[in-house]
Design a protein around this motif. Sequence first.
Motif, PDB file in Angstrom:
ATOM      1  N   TRP A  13       0.853  -1.199   0.000  1.00  0.00           N
ATOM      2  CA  TRP A  13       0.000   0.000   0.000  1.00  0.00           C
ATOM      3  C   TRP A  13       0.884   1.242   0.000  1.00  0.00           C
ATOM      4  O   TRP A  13       1.941   1.252   0.636  1.00  0.00           O
ATOM      5  N   PHE A  50      -6.232   3.490   8.009  1.00  0.00           N
ATOM      6  CA  PHE A  50      -5.804   2.184   7.494  1.00  0.00           C
ATOM      7  C   PHE A  50      -4.409   2.279   6.883  1.00  0.00           C
ATOM      8  O   PHE A  50      -3.512   1.476   7.199  1.00  0.00           O
ATOM      9  N   ASN A  53      -1.622   2.773   9.494  1.00  0.00           N
ATOM     10  CA  ASN A  53      -1.324   1.558  10.262  1.00  0.00           C
ATOM     11  C   ASN A  53      -0.629   0.500   9.408  1.00  0.00           C
ATOM     12  O   ASN A  53       0.340  -0.130   9.834  1.00  0.00           O
ATOM     13  N   ILE A  54      -1.125   0.328   8.204  1.00  0.00           N
ATOM     14  CA  ILE A  54      -0.643  -0.771   7.369  1.00  0.00           C
ATOM     15  C   ILE A  54       0.781  -0.500   6.887  1.00  0.00           C
ATOM     16  O   ILE A  54       1.589  -1.412   6.749  1.00  0.00           O
ATOM     17  N   ARG A  55       1.085   0.766   6.671  1.00  0.00           N
ATOM     18  CA  ARG A  55       2.406   1.080   6.133  1.00  0.00           C
ATOM     19  C   ARG A  55       3.514   0.928   7.167  1.00  0.00           C
ATOM     20  O   ARG A  55       4.681   0.819   6.819  1.00  0.00           O
ATOM     21  N   GLN A  57       3.267  -1.603   9.443  1.00  0.00           N
ATOM     22  CA  GLN A  57       3.134  -2.976   9.925  1.00  0.00           C
ATOM     23  C   GLN A  57       4.308  -3.848   9.458  1.00  0.00           C
ATOM     24  O   GLN A  57       4.652  -3.860   8.287  1.00  0.00           O
ATOM     25  N   GLU A  60       4.981  -7.441   6.780  1.00  0.00           N
ATOM     26  CA  GLU A  60       3.955  -6.889   5.902  1.00  0.00           C
ATOM     27  C   GLU A  60       3.035  -8.030   5.458  1.00  0.00           C
ATOM     28  O   GLU A  60       3.478  -8.963   4.777  1.00  0.00           O
ATOM     29  N   ALA A  62      -0.497  -7.260   4.483  1.00  0.00           N
ATOM     30  CA  ALA A  62      -1.666  -6.724   3.774  1.00  0.00           C
ATOM     31  C   ALA A  62      -1.189  -5.925   2.570  1.00  0.00           C
ATOM     32  O   ALA A  62      -0.260  -5.121   2.681  1.00  0.00           O
ATOM     33  N   GLY A  76      -5.065  -9.628   2.325  1.00  0.00           N
ATOM     34  CA  GLY A  76      -4.129  -9.729   3.439  1.00  0.00           C
ATOM     35  C   GLY A  76      -4.370 -10.984   4.247  1.00  0.00           C
ATOM     36  O   GLY A  76      -5.407 -11.637   4.108  1.00  0.00           O
TER      37      GLY A  76
END
Length: 170
Positions: A13, A50, A53-55, A57, A60, A62, A76
Amino acid sequence: MHLRLRTCEVRSWQSNDLESLVKYANNPHIWINLRDRFPHPYTTSDGRTFLRNIRSQRPETAFAIAVGHEAAGGIGFQLQGDVERVSAEIGYWLGEPFWGRGIMTEALVAVTAHAIATHGLSRVYAVPFAWNGASCRVLEKAGYLLEARLRRSAIKDGRIVDQLQYAFNP
Ligand SMILES: CC(C)(COP(=O)(O)OP(=O)(O)OC[C@H]1O[C@@H](n2cnc3c(N)ncnc32)[C@H](O)[C@@H]1OP(=O)(O)O)[C@@H](O)C(=O)NCCC(=O)NCCS
């Protein structure tokens, strides 16, 4: 992470995915088939949270499904813990304009293989609502086997529903 596939790319992402993420995620036809932690309506603020948070994580787990320049959907997996640390639950969604082109089947095959190879898994599983014929078909086309019907195991939009448990074992 970047997988170039025939119908799409599965990639990390990016912060500039916000606009397309919100455009496609804000759809009741998608929300009705996902866990309640997927918001509806899906606002710009939800998308920003989102992506933030995802970047950050690690590992990885998701990824965006990109079609052309847009993030058209997401896929994910959640690594399980303790004695189930060889298992992961996978989940996915795709923007409605992209349905029916084989995109999710291709993404699911690729991310299943990636999850198994990267994390040494012996099982990847998914638990769609029983009414979700398209997702069940995608799982079957990707080589997942139906293991069980979890009767009346979830509530979605006020309705008690059966879920179907599918698994892929390398
Ligand atoms: C489910 C979803 C991911 C499918 O993505 P997609 O890219 O359209 O999937 P594909 O094109 O790879 O395959 C779809 C298959 O389902 C079939 N299908 C579509 N609607 C169906 C239905 N109501 N019942 C049974 N099969 C159906 C299609 O015909 C196709 O199978 P085929 O290739 O044998 O013809 C997408 O519809 C979606 O995001 N839905 C909302 C979110 C969701 O359900 N996520 C999964 C939660 S478990």
